[in-house]
Motif scaffolding. Sequence first.
Motif, PDB file in Angstrom:
ATOM      1  N   GLY A  88       0.950  -1.212  -0.080  1.00  0.00           N
ATOM      2  CA  GLY A  88      -0.007   0.137   0.136  1.00  0.00           C
ATOM      3  C   GLY A  88       0.940   1.244   0.031  1.00  0.00           C
ATOM      4  O   GLY A  88       0.709   2.233  -0.699  1.00  0.00           O
ATOM      5  N   PHE A  89       1.975   0.975   0.796  1.00  0.00           N
ATOM      6  CA  PHE A  89       3.086   2.279   0.675  1.00  0.00           C
ATOM      7  C   PHE A  89       3.733   2.544  -0.536  1.00  0.00           C
ATOM      8  O   PHE A  89       3.757   3.668  -1.218  1.00  0.00           O
ATOM      9  N   ILE A  90       4.016   1.451  -1.030  1.00  0.00           N
ATOM     10  CA  ILE A  90       4.775   1.393  -2.399  1.00  0.00           C
ATOM     11  C   ILE A  90       3.870   1.897  -3.580  1.00  0.00           C
ATOM     12  O   ILE A  90       4.181   2.873  -4.262  1.00  0.00           O
ATOM     13  N   SER A  91       2.860   1.397  -3.620  1.00  0.00           N
ATOM     14  CA  SER A  91       1.949   1.720  -4.848  1.00  0.00           C
ATOM     15  C   SER A  91       1.240   3.263  -4.702  1.00  0.00           C
ATOM     16  O   SER A  91       1.096   3.824  -5.723  1.00  0.00           O
ATOM     17  N   GLY A  92       1.082   3.487  -3.315  1.00  0.00           N
ATOM     18  CA  GLY A  92       0.879   4.848  -3.151  1.00  0.00           C
ATOM     19  C   GLY A  92       1.751   5.977  -3.562  1.00  0.00           C
ATOM     20  O   GLY A  92       1.101   6.953  -4.222  1.00  0.00           O
ATOM     21  N   CYS A  93       2.780   5.844  -3.231  1.00  0.00           N
ATOM     22  CA  CYS A  93       4.061   6.745  -3.552  1.00  0.00           C
ATOM     23  C   CYS A  93       4.220   6.719  -5.238  1.00  0.00           C
ATOM     24  O   CYS A  93       4.360   7.772  -5.764  1.00  0.00           O
ATOM     25  N   ILE A  94       3.901   5.486  -5.917  1.00  0.00           N
ATOM     26  CA  ILE A  94       4.209   5.580  -7.261  1.00  0.00           C
ATOM     27  C   ILE A  94       2.821   6.048  -7.908  1.00  0.00           C
ATOM     28  O   ILE A  94       2.955   6.928  -8.903  1.00  0.00           O
ATOM     29  N   ASN A  95       1.649   5.796  -7.651  1.00  0.00           N
ATOM     30  CA  ASN A  95       0.309   6.254  -8.524  1.00  0.00           C
ATOM     31  C   ASN A  95       0.251   7.652  -7.998  1.00  0.00           C
ATOM     32  O   ASN A  95      -0.134   8.309  -8.777  1.00  0.00           O
ATOM     33  N   GLU A  96       0.287   7.987  -6.846  1.00  0.00           N
ATOM     34  CA  GLU A  96       0.160   9.434  -6.544  1.00  0.00           C
ATOM     35  C   GLU A  96       1.359  10.292  -6.949  1.00  0.00           C
ATOM     36  O   GLU A  96       1.079  11.490  -7.011  1.00  0.00           O
ATOM     37  N   GLY A  97       2.432   9.646  -6.800  1.00  0.00           N
ATOM     38  CA  GLY A  97       3.720  10.491  -7.303  1.00  0.00           C
ATOM     39  C   GLY A  97       3.605  10.816  -8.611  1.00  0.00           C
ATOM     40  O   GLY A  97       3.987  12.051  -9.099  1.00  0.00           O
ATOM     41  N   LEU A 162      12.508   2.693   2.636  1.00  0.00           N
ATOM     42  CA  LEU A 162      11.456   2.681   1.616  1.00  0.00           C
ATOM     43  C   LEU A 162      11.102   3.795   1.411  1.00  0.00           C
ATOM     44  O   LEU A 162      10.417   4.377   0.332  1.00  0.00           O
ATOM     45  N   ALA A 163      10.680   4.728   2.536  1.00  0.00           N
ATOM     46  CA  ALA A 163      10.276   6.314   2.404  1.00  0.00           C
ATOM     47  C   ALA A 163      11.392   6.978   1.492  1.00  0.00           C
ATOM     48  O   ALA A 163      10.962   7.815   0.709  1.00  0.00           O
ATOM     49  N   LEU A 164      12.726   6.776   1.674  1.00  0.00           N
ATOM     50  CA  LEU A 164      13.538   7.355   0.745  1.00  0.00           C
ATOM     51  C   LEU A 164      13.447   7.046  -0.557  1.00  0.00           C
ATOM     52  O   LEU A 164      13.478   7.975  -1.478  1.00  0.00           O
ATOM     53  N   ASN A 165      13.037   5.925  -1.118  1.00  0.00           N
ATOM     54  CA  ASN A 165      12.858   5.455  -2.430  1.00  0.00           C
ATOM     55  C   ASN A 165      11.464   5.735  -2.710  1.00  0.00           C
ATOM     56  O   ASN A 165      11.662   6.325  -4.035  1.00  0.00           O
ATOM     57  N   GLY A 166      10.684   5.978  -1.888  1.00  0.00           N
ATOM     58  CA  GLY A 166       9.232   6.674  -2.479  1.00  0.00           C
ATOM     59  C   GLY A 166       9.370   7.964  -2.674  1.00  0.00           C
ATOM     60  O   GLY A 166       8.612   8.557  -3.753  1.00  0.00           O
TER      61      GLY A 166
END
Length: 277
Positions: A88-97, A162-166
Amino acid sequence: MATAQLTGSTFGAAVSDLRRGWEQRSLWGHLGWQDIRQRYRRSFLGPIWISLTMAVTAIALGTLYAGLFDNDLATQLPHVLVGFIVWGFISGCINEGAEVFTSNVGLITHLPAPLSVHIYRLVWRQTLFFAHNLVVYVVMLFIFHQDLKWTGLAVIPAFLLLALNGAWAALLLGIVATRFRDFVPIAQSVVQLAFFLTPIVWIYDELARSPNPAIAERAKLAEFNPFLHFLEIVRAPLLGQDQQLRHWIVVLAITVVGWALTMVVLRRYRARVSYWV
């Protein structure tokens, strides 16, 4: 004017944008909270819907795949549940990013703030979602006991990575998608496909040790999936599993390469984003 544009296209200007954005923590921290409150303003359960939806989906898929692979539900369900939380965190950073700048066009054009403010706001919002979903993880620990170890503290640096990469992913994708609007649905389709190729609902180690050589060889192809490594450095300590050095090496390498590429793009196109939006 020429001097200003030249100054704005240096690595120093790009680094300054990130630094000044970080210094405005009170701004993006408040905006991140407001995003969540606004989204669930007229909802009775509020943000609890986030965790409920995720938990119901994880339980349904965990039960289904436990039957399909003939796995113990006490093993399969925690694996799927924690996988959903991290994904959820990974996909959120990509989709919303991919939409981070186009969705904040009003603030970008009227608020004199660094571009990185919007990135920090996004990552902060996703962090709040992640923390909120950990409530489901705690409930799961009472139902399915996990043999947690002191090495589980590795989840802290793992999530920071993970946050740094997000952050770099959202920044890079946001700039590209602002220039090329068709990139947004492409990014969303890739994330959807990656969900099925990443061992979120299926257990990679079990398939890799399958007595069927064909299945084992195909499963090992998941090693080329970068999401596998990001997922495992966070999921393993949460489930009391041993850490694998190769996952950390891959994640650290991606972090360095990702930020290097992002800084090049930020240096060159940072000043153009306000015109593209």
